[in-house]
Write an enzyme that holds these catalytic residues in place. Structure first.
Site, PDB file in Angstrom:
ATOM      1  N   ASN A   9     124.358  26.421  41.774  1.00  0.00           N
ATOM      2  CA  ASN A   9     125.738  26.532  41.280  1.00  0.00           C
ATOM      3  C   ASN A   9     126.610  25.604  42.113  1.00  0.00           C
ATOM      4  O   ASN A   9     126.929  25.908  43.260  1.00  0.00           O
ATOM      5  CB  ASN A   9     126.201  27.993  41.422  1.00  0.00           C
ATOM      6  CG  ASN A   9     127.655  28.179  41.014  1.00  0.00           C
ATOM      7  OD1 ASN A   9     128.251  27.304  40.383  1.00  0.00           O
ATOM      8  ND2 ASN A   9     128.235  29.307  41.395  1.00  0.00           N
ATOM      9  N   TRP A  10     126.962  24.460  41.515  1.00  0.00           N
ATOM     10  CA  TRP A  10     127.702  23.445  42.290  1.00  0.00           C
ATOM     11  C   TRP A  10     129.190  23.753  42.383  1.00  0.00           C
ATOM     12  O   TRP A  10     129.929  23.042  43.063  1.00  0.00           O
ATOM     13  CB  TRP A  10     127.493  22.064  41.668  1.00  0.00           C
ATOM     14  CG  TRP A  10     126.067  21.597  41.644  1.00  0.00           C
ATOM     15  CD1 TRP A  10     124.985  22.209  42.252  1.00  0.00           C
ATOM     16  CD2 TRP A  10     125.542  20.438  40.986  1.00  0.00           C
ATOM     17  NE1 TRP A  10     123.842  21.492  42.008  1.00  0.00           N
ATOM     18  CE2 TRP A  10     124.140  20.401  41.238  1.00  0.00           C
ATOM     19  CE3 TRP A  10     126.109  19.429  40.225  1.00  0.00           C
ATOM     20  CZ2 TRP A  10     123.323  19.387  40.737  1.00  0.00           C
ATOM     21  CZ3 TRP A  10     125.294  18.421  39.730  1.00  0.00           C
ATOM     22  CH2 TRP A  10     123.920  18.395  39.988  1.00  0.00           C
ATOM     23  N   LYS A  11     129.644  24.735  41.665  1.00  0.00           N
ATOM     24  CA  LYS A  11     131.069  25.118  41.664  1.00  0.00           C
ATOM     25  C   LYS A  11     131.952  23.884  41.405  1.00  0.00           C
ATOM     26  O   LYS A  11     131.553  22.981  40.669  1.00  0.00           O
ATOM     27  CB  LYS A  11     131.429  25.826  42.967  1.00  0.00           C
ATOM     28  CG  LYS A  11     130.443  26.956  43.306  1.00  0.00           C
ATOM     29  CD  LYS A  11     130.910  27.828  44.407  1.00  0.00           C
ATOM     30  CE  LYS A  11     129.810  28.817  44.770  1.00  0.00           C
ATOM     31  NZ  LYS A  11     130.205  29.811  45.728  1.00  0.00           N
ATOM     32  N   HIS A  95     130.566  35.535  37.766  1.00  0.00           N
ATOM     33  CA  HIS A  95     130.518  35.206  39.195  1.00  0.00           C
ATOM     34  C   HIS A  95     131.696  35.886  39.890  1.00  0.00           C
ATOM     35  O   HIS A  95     132.792  35.990  39.327  1.00  0.00           O
ATOM     36  CB  HIS A  95     130.582  33.682  39.376  1.00  0.00           C
ATOM     37  CG  HIS A  95     130.239  33.263  40.767  1.00  0.00           C
ATOM     38  ND1 HIS A  95     131.137  33.371  41.799  1.00  0.00           N
ATOM     39  CD2 HIS A  95     129.097  32.770  41.311  1.00  0.00           C
ATOM     40  CE1 HIS A  95     130.565  32.947  42.923  1.00  0.00           C
ATOM     41  NE2 HIS A  95     129.316  32.576  42.645  1.00  0.00           N
ATOM     42  N   GLU A  97     133.691  34.898  42.026  1.00  0.00           N
ATOM     43  CA  GLU A  97     134.904  34.066  42.125  1.00  0.00           C
ATOM     44  C   GLU A  97     135.704  34.126  40.824  1.00  0.00           C
ATOM     45  O   GLU A  97     136.934  34.099  40.844  1.00  0.00           O
ATOM     46  CB  GLU A  97     134.508  32.622  42.479  1.00  0.00           C
ATOM     47  CG  GLU A  97     134.036  32.517  43.921  1.00  0.00           C
ATOM     48  CD  GLU A  97     133.045  31.402  44.196  1.00  0.00           C
ATOM     49  OE1 GLU A  97     132.895  30.497  43.358  1.00  0.00           O
ATOM     50  OE2 GLU A  97     132.402  31.455  45.267  1.00  0.00           O
ATOM     51  N   GLU A 167     124.598  39.374  43.645  1.00  0.00           N
ATOM     52  CA  GLU A 167     125.294  38.564  44.639  1.00  0.00           C
ATOM     53  C   GLU A 167     126.299  39.429  45.405  1.00  0.00           C
ATOM     54  O   GLU A 167     127.437  39.617  44.950  1.00  0.00           O
ATOM     55  CB  GLU A 167     126.053  37.434  43.959  1.00  0.00           C
ATOM     56  CG  GLU A 167     125.174  36.469  43.197  1.00  0.00           C
ATOM     57  CD  GLU A 167     125.784  35.074  43.203  1.00  0.00           C
ATOM     58  OE1 GLU A 167     125.143  34.175  43.744  1.00  0.00           O
ATOM     59  OE2 GLU A 167     126.913  34.912  42.735  1.00  0.00           O
ATOM     60  N   GLY A 173     128.847  32.431  50.490  1.00  0.00           N
ATOM     61  CA  GLY A 173     129.544  31.383  51.238  1.00  0.00           C
ATOM     62  C   GLY A 173     129.921  31.777  52.651  1.00  0.00           C
ATOM     63  O   GLY A 173     130.717  31.089  53.300  1.00  0.00           O
ATOM     64  N   SER A 213     124.383  33.082  50.464  1.00  0.00           N
ATOM     65  CA  SER A 213     123.926  32.390  51.678  1.00  0.00           C
ATOM     66  C   SER A 213     122.409  32.273  51.748  1.00  0.00           C
ATOM     67  O   SER A 213     121.828  32.351  52.839  1.00  0.00           O
ATOM     68  CB  SER A 213     124.486  33.072  52.931  1.00  0.00           C
ATOM     69  OG  SER A 213     125.894  33.003  52.926  1.00  0.00           O
ATOM     70  N   GLY A 234     124.500  28.573  46.088  1.00  0.00           N
ATOM     71  CA  GLY A 234     125.756  27.836  46.101  1.00  0.00           C
ATOM     72  C   GLY A 234     125.659  26.659  47.058  1.00  0.00           C
ATOM     73  O   GLY A 234     125.121  25.600  46.732  1.00  0.00           O
ATOM     74  N   GLY A 235     126.158  26.851  48.276  1.00  0.00           N
ATOM     75  CA  GLY A 235     126.262  25.767  49.262  1.00  0.00           C
ATOM     76  C   GLY A 235     124.991  24.944  49.424  1.00  0.00           C
ATOM     77  O   GLY A 235     125.032  23.707  49.412  1.00  0.00           O
TER      78      GLY A 235
END
Ligand code: PEP
Length: 250
Positions: A9-11, A95, A97, A167, A173, A213, A234-235
């Site tokens: 997930n590159w956001k 998600h 966010e 999640e 993150g 993470s 993510g990251g």
């Protein structure tokens, strides 16, 4: 059928060139393997990224969201039908966010899930608790109601298009990962909730991914659990080497 899946997930992170470079590197580092890899770039790069992956059966793409409306005067929105028309297989929905910053409720997500399924998109449905929920001991109920309220109106057949991503918000993150037993406990619980509603066939075949993470150092241990079928990353998905190392942790 239950599959091992790793989603990147590159956001809202990469520009066009950065996105295309990253896909190229990921493709060059992967061989045909059993894990399904899903890339979720921004809308602006989705068409091109999907084209780059079109001949590789083990790489699919996902949108990071869809509109809860079908079509019409909704400036700035992108519909499920539009995503499907690009040949994209998945959409991520729910998600944390989106739930937090865009006030998406379980009812909004039910509408999005229906639009995704009626437009032939598979859904990566995110759920998970905050630290406050966990500390108060209500995390099981919280996750159960997220799943029930957004997904349990679906038929058995429709539910086969759902992948769940657990999640925990406190792990996203933050560099703090759920421990392997903590994650497995919730994954087993999620599978039992699906079993109670749909029975063995559906629950055994549903892929349940972990997100929060996840990185090359912890992926192997997390993925070795009975009920963890991969990750939503993510990251670490923004770096080709880290992402591919995670994929190769299976
Ligand atoms: C995510 O945002 O879905 C996620 C899991 O992020 P990270 O891997 O950076 O914690």
């Amino acid at each position: 059928m239950r599959k091992n899946i790793v989603v990147g997930n590159w956001k809202m992170n990469l520009q066009r060139k950065e996105s295309l470079d990253l896909v190229g590197k990921v493709i060059s580092l992967l061989e045909n393997q059993d894990v399904e890899v899903v890339l979720a770039p921004s809308y602006t790069c989705l068409y091109k990224v999907n084209k780059m992956c079109a001949d590789l059966s083990f790489i699919q793409t996902a949108s990071q969201n869809i509109s809860k409306n079908k079509k019409g005067a909704f400036t700035g929105e992108v519909s499920a039908e539009m995503i499907h028309s690009m040949g994209v297989k998945y959409t991520i929905l729910g998600h944390s966010e989106r739930r937090e910053y865009f006030n998406e409720s379980n009812q909004d997500l039910q509408m999005k899930v229906d639009l995704a399924i009626s437009n032939d998109l598979d859904v990566i449905f995110c759920c998970g608790e905050s630290l406050e929920h966990r500390d108060a001991g209500i995390h099981f109920d919280w996750i159960k109601s997220q799943i029930e309220e957004s997904l349990f109106h679906l038929s058995e057949d429709e539910f086969s298009k759902i992948v769940i991503a657990y999640e925990p918000i406190w792990a996203i993150g933050t560099g703090v990962t759920a421990s392997s037993p903590q994650a497995e406990e919730i994954h087993a619980f999620i599978r039992s909730v699906i079993f109670d509603k749909y029975g063995m066939n559906v629950s055994a075949n549903c892929s349940v991914l972990y997100g929060g993470s996840c990185n090359p150092n912890n992926a192997k241990e997390l993925f070795s659990n009975e009920n963890i079928d991969g990750g939503l990353i993510g990251g670490a998905s923004l770096d080709a080497n880290s992402f591919v190392e995670i994929i190769k942790s299976f």
